[in-house]
Each structure stands twice: as structure tokens, then as C-alpha cells.
Scaffold this active site. Structure first.
Site, PDB file in Angstrom:
ATOM      1  N   GLU A   1      -6.187   3.748  -6.404  1.00 56.07           N
ATOM      2  CA  GLU A   1      -7.515   3.895  -5.809  1.00 56.07           C
ATOM      3  C   GLU A   1      -8.030   5.269  -6.223  1.00 56.07           C
ATOM      4  O   GLU A   1      -7.456   6.290  -5.837  1.00 56.07           O
ATOM      5  CB  GLU A   1      -7.425   3.791  -4.282  1.00 56.07           C
ATOM      6  CG  GLU A   1      -8.799   3.691  -3.645  1.00 56.07           C
ATOM      7  CD  GLU A   1      -8.836   4.055  -2.170  1.00 56.07           C
ATOM      8  OE1 GLU A   1      -9.698   3.539  -1.458  1.00 56.07           O
ATOM      9  OE2 GLU A   1      -8.012   4.876  -1.718  1.00 56.07           O
TER      10      GLU A   1
ATOM     11  N   HIS B   1     -11.250  -3.668   2.705  1.00 53.50           N
ATOM     12  CA  HIS B   1     -11.245  -3.312   4.128  1.00 53.50           C
ATOM     13  C   HIS B   1     -12.095  -2.087   4.439  1.00 53.50           C
ATOM     14  O   HIS B   1     -12.248  -1.731   5.603  1.00 53.50           O
ATOM     15  CB  HIS B   1      -9.799  -3.084   4.577  1.00 53.50           C
ATOM     16  CG  HIS B   1      -9.188  -1.902   3.884  1.00 53.50           C
ATOM     17  ND1 HIS B   1      -8.957  -1.884   2.529  1.00 53.50           N
ATOM     18  CD2 HIS B   1      -8.800  -0.690   4.335  1.00 53.50           C
ATOM     19  CE1 HIS B   1      -8.457  -0.718   2.187  1.00 53.50           C
ATOM     20  NE2 HIS B   1      -8.345   0.030   3.267  1.00 53.50           N
ATOM     21  N   ASP B   2     -12.596  -1.396   3.411  1.00 54.76           N
ATOM     22  CA  ASP B   2     -13.428  -0.205   3.625  1.00 54.76           C
ATOM     23  C   ASP B   2     -14.904  -0.475   3.374  1.00 54.76           C
ATOM     24  O   ASP B   2     -15.724   0.427   3.571  1.00 54.76           O
ATOM     25  CB  ASP B   2     -13.027   0.915   2.652  1.00 54.76           C
ATOM     26  CG  ASP B   2     -11.661   1.502   2.946  1.00 54.76           C
ATOM     27  OD1 ASP B   2     -11.229   1.461   4.105  1.00 54.76           O
ATOM     28  OD2 ASP B   2     -11.038   2.015   1.993  1.00 54.76           O
TER      29      ASP B   2
ATOM     30  N   ASP C   1       0.847  -1.183   0.000  1.00 56.95           N
ATOM     31  CA  ASP C   1       0.000   0.000   0.000  1.00 56.95           C
ATOM     32  C   ASP C   1       0.890   1.242   0.000  1.00 56.95           C
ATOM     33  O   ASP C   1       1.862   1.312   0.756  1.00 56.95           O
ATOM     34  CB  ASP C   1      -0.870  -0.003   1.268  1.00 56.95           C
ATOM     35  CG  ASP C   1      -2.317   0.326   0.966  1.00 56.95           C
ATOM     36  OD1 ASP C   1      -2.551   1.424   0.434  1.00 56.95           O
ATOM     37  OD2 ASP C   1      -3.188  -0.501   1.270  1.00 56.95           O
TER      38      ASP C   1
ATOM     39  N   ASP D   1      -3.159   4.468  -2.496  1.00 57.54           N
ATOM     40  CA  ASP D   1      -4.271   5.026  -1.743  1.00 57.54           C
ATOM     41  C   ASP D   1      -4.703   6.384  -2.308  1.00 57.54           C
ATOM     42  O   ASP D   1      -3.846   7.257  -2.520  1.00 57.54           O
ATOM     43  CB  ASP D   1      -3.804   5.194  -0.289  1.00 57.54           C
ATOM     44  CG  ASP D   1      -4.957   5.433   0.662  1.00 57.54           C
ATOM     45  OD1 ASP D   1      -5.849   4.578   0.735  1.00 57.54           O
ATOM     46  OD2 ASP D   1      -4.954   6.472   1.353  1.00 57.54           O
TER      47      ASP D   1
HETATM   48  O1  ISL Z   1     -14.402   3.955   3.053  1.00 60.02           O
HETATM   49  C1  ISL Z   1     -14.917   4.546   2.157  1.00 60.02           C
HETATM   50  C2  ISL Z   1     -16.362   4.694   2.123  1.00 60.02           C
HETATM   51  O2  ISL Z   1     -16.895   4.050   3.213  1.00 60.02           O
HETATM   52  C3  ISL Z   1     -14.130   5.051   1.050  1.00 60.02           C
HETATM   53  O3  ISL Z   1     -14.711   6.133   0.478  1.00 60.02           O
HETATM   54  C4  ISL Z   1     -12.701   5.329   1.489  1.00 60.02           C
HETATM   55  O4  ISL Z   1     -12.664   6.210   2.535  1.00 60.02           O
HETATM   56  C5  ISL Z   1     -11.921   5.941   0.402  1.00 60.02           C
HETATM   57  O5  ISL Z   1     -12.045   5.082  -0.646  1.00 60.02           O
HETATM   58  C6  ISL Z   1     -10.442   6.111   0.738  1.00 60.02           C
HETATM   59  O6  ISL Z   1      -9.926   4.984   1.344  1.00 60.02           O
HETATM   60  C7  ISL Z   1      -8.541   4.847   1.540  1.00 60.02           C
HETATM   61  O7  ISL Z   1      -7.944   5.977   2.159  1.00 60.02           O
HETATM   62  C8  ISL Z   1      -8.339   6.248   3.487  1.00 60.02           C
HETATM   63  C9  ISL Z   1      -8.300   5.027   4.394  1.00 60.02           C
HETATM   64  O8  ISL Z   1      -8.991   5.299   5.579  1.00 60.02           O
HETATM   65  C10 ISL Z   1      -8.935   3.825   3.728  1.00 60.02           C
HETATM   66  O9  ISL Z   1      -8.818   2.686   4.543  1.00 60.02           O
HETATM   67  C11 ISL Z   1      -8.253   3.641   2.409  1.00 60.02           C
HETATM   68  O10 ISL Z   1      -8.645   2.482   1.731  1.00 60.02           O
HETATM   69  C12 ISL Z   1      -7.406   7.296   4.010  1.00 60.02           C
HETATM   70  O11 ISL Z   1      -6.080   6.892   3.824  1.00 60.02           O
END
Ligand code: ISL
Length: 545
Positions: free
Chosen positions: A251, A315-316, A98, A200
Site C-alpha cells: 500500500e 475498507h478505507d 495484512d 499497510d
Molecule cells: O483512508 C484513507 C483516506 O480516507 C487512506 O488515506 C488511508 O488512511 C491510508 O491509505 C492508510 O491506510 C491504511 O493504514 C491505516 C489504516 O487505518 C487503514 O485502514 C489502512 O488501510 C493505518 O494503519
């Protein structure tokens, strides 16, 4: 179409803190991943995506990094990580890491310096602004996790910018020193031999010029895809990425197929693949017509020009069988159907740990059992407005990120065999019925269905490179589509509902052979075009033209 290993790959996501704990501290760890590598390998996957293991105060489960070049204690040590990389490679798999470079932790030394004074050489490494003319934050933007993107810092009387939590200040990518520092850090990991990055929120790096007030602040889409982003990614590619045989997956929230191609177009020299969020962020519950439309527009926008990813959870996002399928009576069929779909739609498929045994979301009684900072902050915000706490909790539960973060259920012993200590987040109470041990003993389990799907991908180019045609537009329950390549056609038929449905297969499929199905008694050859699909039935047929 250019053939590439990362197009043919299946990626397995390891959220290590919930994977397997070897030292009894209640958190999974890198050694736990090593211990279970043979399990991952057994599934047949090619690539492992490891969530952030870097030094972090852990406000956002590792997405708030305070040192990019060391490993956090909970996860283990750099030696453990080196071993992991070796062990992954020894099993002919690849490891992608990541990369979280939109923001750091507020505890990162860079930010500590930056906030120390206006004159500090690192002041400009982050985004600082004076209060607005009326006093208060510089504009009306909302962040992902808080009501404002701006946090006031007493010491220097300015606000800093954060797209996520207050503890996650955004880096200022306009500053060339920031870019160089990040590129050096990327080389540090690449030179250790990793096989790529999951990047990310990579489209958030460029901020909207002038930070104008938003008409609809709650939409937060002004945070991403701003002018300047492609120059940063091209520079990253030129200075770092292109010098390694790696895969990159960005992402990219708020992205349309048209804009998607700007990130991953094969003629663009930016990234290889992306995650768009038209499903995971914008489709709260299953909507077949919308899903088909999304698949069609992305296919039409990208086929032959750029590469997509397929996923329904990570994980989100709440586990797919709970959010988009049926996690009750038809859990096993539904999990297999969703897998059939994800592994046969155009793009590289991702599996989130536990998905391969059909793990489900959770419903904890108390806010205390939840850890997700996004959910907790929202809960505080709503309760702060005087709303009924129980109501707020019920509202937030279905999409809480903790739905997917509970420990992997290994067996039916205490804490599902995940840890000897107290797990950092409760185990899903259904672990006695749903666990790896049980899945491995049952030849008809979801696990072995995934294994078969993955091995089919290895043997059949059509599954990877074939064109896509939806034969079921307008149908809200059935999904039927083909993938075709060099005279070979795969016909995928899915009944995404709790009732049986009659269906007429296309004329050309007479004589087609069944490649895989999730009901045991399906005829192996298509003799009659009239057929009935059972609840959550999935089949793949092959025929040649
Ligand atoms: O979790 C989401 C909606 O419920 C997503 O919109 C998510 O927050 C977004 O895609 C960004 O996620 C990524 O960056 C974040 C981190 O908290 C997430 O775990 C990661 O996947 C900030 O670094």
C-alpha cells in the site's frame, strides 16, 4: 512478460469484522469467513486478502496491533485461523494477510517498554524527540488522523511520533533490532503457509531525515517515499520474501508511476505489486479525463517492467458504485460497468466484499452511528474550532471509511442475516433490496456478472497480459480502449453516464464477437460500426488481427 500467478489472480478482500458473525457478538469472525468460503469460491476468485486479525485494542479496527503473533478475541482463535488457512487451501484458493509494520498499538509491550524510561533498551524502537526550542512539538507535521504527528509523554518529557492516531506510535525502522523482530514475525506467518502479504502503508517506514518543518503541513506527503525506504524493502526481500512463493502488494500512498517502479520493478527485488492512490485518495468524485490520464501514465510507466493493481474501493474508501458510479436508478448497470473496467485495465483486480452484489455507501443521521477513527477525530477537530456540528457531519459523510464497513448483506432478515446479536455498526437500511440471497437467485445479477468476468480472465491471457491503448482520449463520458496480445484484441466500450450515447467503433472491430455486456439485447457480432450505448452500458468485444 513474465507470467506469474499473482498477475492472473483476482483478489477478494475480506473485512472480517463486517463479513459474517457466527457467535452473536455483533462482530464478524474467522469462523464466519470459513462458513462463507464456498460463496467466495463460487465467484471464482483466487486469493483472499484478510484484514488484520491480530491482537489489538481496536482503536483503528485492527490496524493498531498489540501482539503480532496472536489472534484477537473478536476474530476468534489461532485454531480458527489455522482452520481458515486449511479450508482456503482445500478450495484451491490462497490467503494473504495484512502486514502492519509502520506502527504498533501504544499497548504493544514494545511500546510500553519504550515509553517507560529513556534508558530502556527498547527506547530507540520508536521515534522520540525533545520538544522544539520554543517548547511544543518538534515540527509542524500533521498526521493522517490528528493535527500533529507528535504526542507528548509526561513521564520522560519527550514526544513520540505517530503517522496515524495517537494510539499508533511509529516503529523506528532505523534500528536493526526492530527490523529483525519484524522479519522474524513475518517468517512466523509465512512458515504457517500463508501466500503473501498486503503491506499497510509500507512506504512510510523511512522517515525524512532531520524532521524539517513542512511548507504545506496539510499535504502530509512528507510522511512517505523517503530516502532509505528501498534499502529496508530490499533487506526484507533478501532476508524473508524471496524465500517463499508468495505475492506481496504494497500500500503506497503519494506514489507516482516513476517512483512506483522502484517498489515493484521486476529487476528490483522488492515487492510484486502495489496500490497507488491517485484514484482512491486524490479523485473524490468521478473524473473521466483524470482517470484516463492516470491509467495511461501508470501503463506507460509500468507495462512490461512492473505490476499494478486495480481497485476503486476497499475498507478505507466509499463503495465504488456510490462514489464513482450511480447507486440509484442505474445501480445494477453502473456496478457492472465499473467491474468491467477494473477487470480489464492492466493490473491485478481487487474486489471488496459486498461489491459483487453492488452494495452502496451509507448516510447515518448521527455521528454516534459512525465508528471510523479518522472521521471521528476530524469531526472533533472541526467542531472544536466552533463549527456547526451538523455541517461538519454532512461534510465528512461522503468519504467516511464507514461507507464500506457496514455488514455484508446476506439476506432480507433482521440485520441482513449478518448477526443474531447487535451489529457493531448499523446495517445499511437497503438490505431488503440488496443482498446475497437475492443476487444468487437472479441469473442476471451483479454477482453472476462478476463470476463471468473472472472466468473470462482465466481463459484469456489478453485480459491479463495484453497491452493497453485508450481510443477515447478527451471524451468525458465514453471510455473505449483495447488490450492486445498475440494477434487477439479485446475492445472495451463503456458509457459512464446517465444518458445514451452514439459511438463509432473502430474499423478493425467489424465482425468482432461480444464477450460480455451488461445489457441483455446486444448483438453478438459487430455488423455496423455505428452503435448506441445505453446509460452505463459496458461491452467487451474480441477480434483477431
Ligand atoms: O483512508 C484513507 C483516506 O480516507 C487512506 O488515506 C488511508 O488512511 C491510508 O491509505 C492508510 O491506510 C491504511 O493504514 C491505516 C489504516 O487505518 C487503514 O485502514 C489502512 O488501510 C493505518 O494503519
Amino acid at each position: 512478460m513474465n507470467k506469474r500467478w499473482w498477475k492472473e489472480a483476482v483478489v477478494y478482500q475480506v473485512y472480517w469484522r463486517s463479513f459474517f458473525d457466527t457467535d452473536g457478538d455483533g462482530y464478524g469472525d474467522i469462523r464466519g469467513v470459513i462458513e462463507k468460503l464456498d460463496y467466495i469460491k463460487k465467484l471464482g476468485v483466487d486469493v483472499i486478502w484478510l484484514n488484520p486479525v491480530y491482537e489489538s485494542p481496536d482503536k483503528d479496527n485492527g490496524y493498531d496491533i498489540s501482539d503480532y503473533q496472536s489472534v484477537m478475541d473478536k476474530a476468534g482463535s489461532m485454531d480458527d485461523w489455522e482452520n481458515l488457512l486449511n479450508e482456503v487451501h482445500r478450495r484451491d484458493m490462497k490467503l494473504i494477510m495484512d502486514l502492519v509494520v509502520n506502527h504498533t498499538s501504544d499497548q504493544h509491550p514494545w511500546f510500553q517498554e519504550s515509553r517507560s524510561s529513556k534508558e530502556n533498551p527498547k527506547r530507540d524502537w520508536y521515534i522520540w524527540k525533545d520538544p522544539s526550542a520554543e517548547g511544543g512539538p518538534p515540527n509542524n507535521w500533521r498526521s493522517y488522523f490528528t493535527p500533529s504527528t507528535w504526542e507528548y509523554d509526561e513521564k520522560t518529557g519527550q514526544y513520540y511520533f505517530h503517522s496515524f492516531a495517537v494510539e499508533q506510535p511509529d516503529l523506528n525502522w532505523r534500528n536493526p533490532e526492530v527490523r529483525e523482530a519484524i522479519f522474524d514475525m513475518m517468517k512466523f506467518w509465512l512458515d504457517k503457509g500463508i501466500d503473501g502479504f498486503r503491506m499497510d502503508v509500507i512506504n512510510l517506514l523511512a522517515k525524512l531525515e532531520g524532521f524539517p518543518d513542512a511548507e504545506q503541513p496539510e499535504k502530509i506527503n512528507y510522511l512517505g517515499n523517503n530516502p532509505g525506504i528501498h534499502a529496508y524493502l530490499q533487506e526484507m526481500n533478501e532476508k524473508v520474501l524471496r524465500h517463499y512463493d508468495i505475492m506481496t502488494v504494497g500500500e503506497i500512498p503519494f506514489v507516482t508511476p516513476e517512483d512506483g517502479l522502484k517498489y515493484v520493478g521486476e529487476d528490483r527485488d522488492e515487492l510484486h505489486t502495489l496500490f497507488h492512490f491517485e484514484v482512491a485518495d486524490d479523485m473524490p468524485t468521478w473524473d473521466m479525463l483524470r482517470f484516463k490520464e492516470i491509467q495511461k501514465t501508470w501503463y506507460e510507466g509500468m507495462y512490461g517492467k512492473g505490476w499494478n493493481s486495480q481497485f476503486l474501493n476497499n475498507h478505507d474508501h466509499t463503495r465504488q458504485v456510490t462514489r464513482y458510479g450511480n447507486d440509484g436508478e442505474y445501480r445494477e448497470k453502473s456496478a457492472k460497468l465499473l467491474a468491467t473496467m477494473i477487470h480489464t485495465l492492466p493490473g491485478t483486480p481487487y474486489i471488496f466484499q459486498g461489491e459483487e452484489i453492488g452494495m452502496t455507501g451509507v448516510d447515518f443521521d448521527s455521528i454516534e452511528d459512525y465508528h471510523d477513527i479518522a472521521m471521528k477525530n476530524k469531526y472533533e477537530e472541526e467542531v472544536g474550532k466552533g463549527r456547526d456540528p451538523q455541517k461538519v457531519l454532512e461534510e465528512l459523510k461522503p468519504l467516511s471509511r464507514d461507507n464500506s464497513r457496514t455488514p455484508v448483506q446476506w439476506d432480507n432478515t433482521k440485520h441482513a442475516g449478518f448477526t443474531d446479536g447487535e451489529p457493531w455498526i448499523p446495517v445499511n437500511p437497503n438490505y431488503k433490496e440488496i443482498n446475497v440471497e437475492q443476487a444468487l437467485e437472479d441469473p442476471t445479477s451483479i454477482f453472476y456478472y462478476y463470476q463471468k468476468l473472472i472466468s473470462l480472465r482465466k481463459e484469456n491471457d489478453v485480459m491479463v497480459y495484453g497491452n493497453y491503448e485508450d481510443l477515447s482520449e478527451g471524451d468525458e463520458r465514453l471510455y473505449m480502449y483495447t488490450r492486445s496480445l498475440d494477434g487477439v484484441t479485446w475492445l472495451v466500450v463503456l458509457n459512464h453516464s446517465d444518458e445514451a450515447h452514439d459511438l463509432e467503433l473502430p474499423e478493425e472491430s467489424k465482425g468482432a464477437q461480444l464477450m460480455i455486456g451488461n445489457y441483455g439485447d446486444t448483438e453478438k457480432t459487430v455488423r455496423e460500426l455505428e452503435t448506441t450505448l445505453q446509460p452505463h452500458e459496458a461491452r467487451i468485444y474480441e477480434y483477431t488481427n
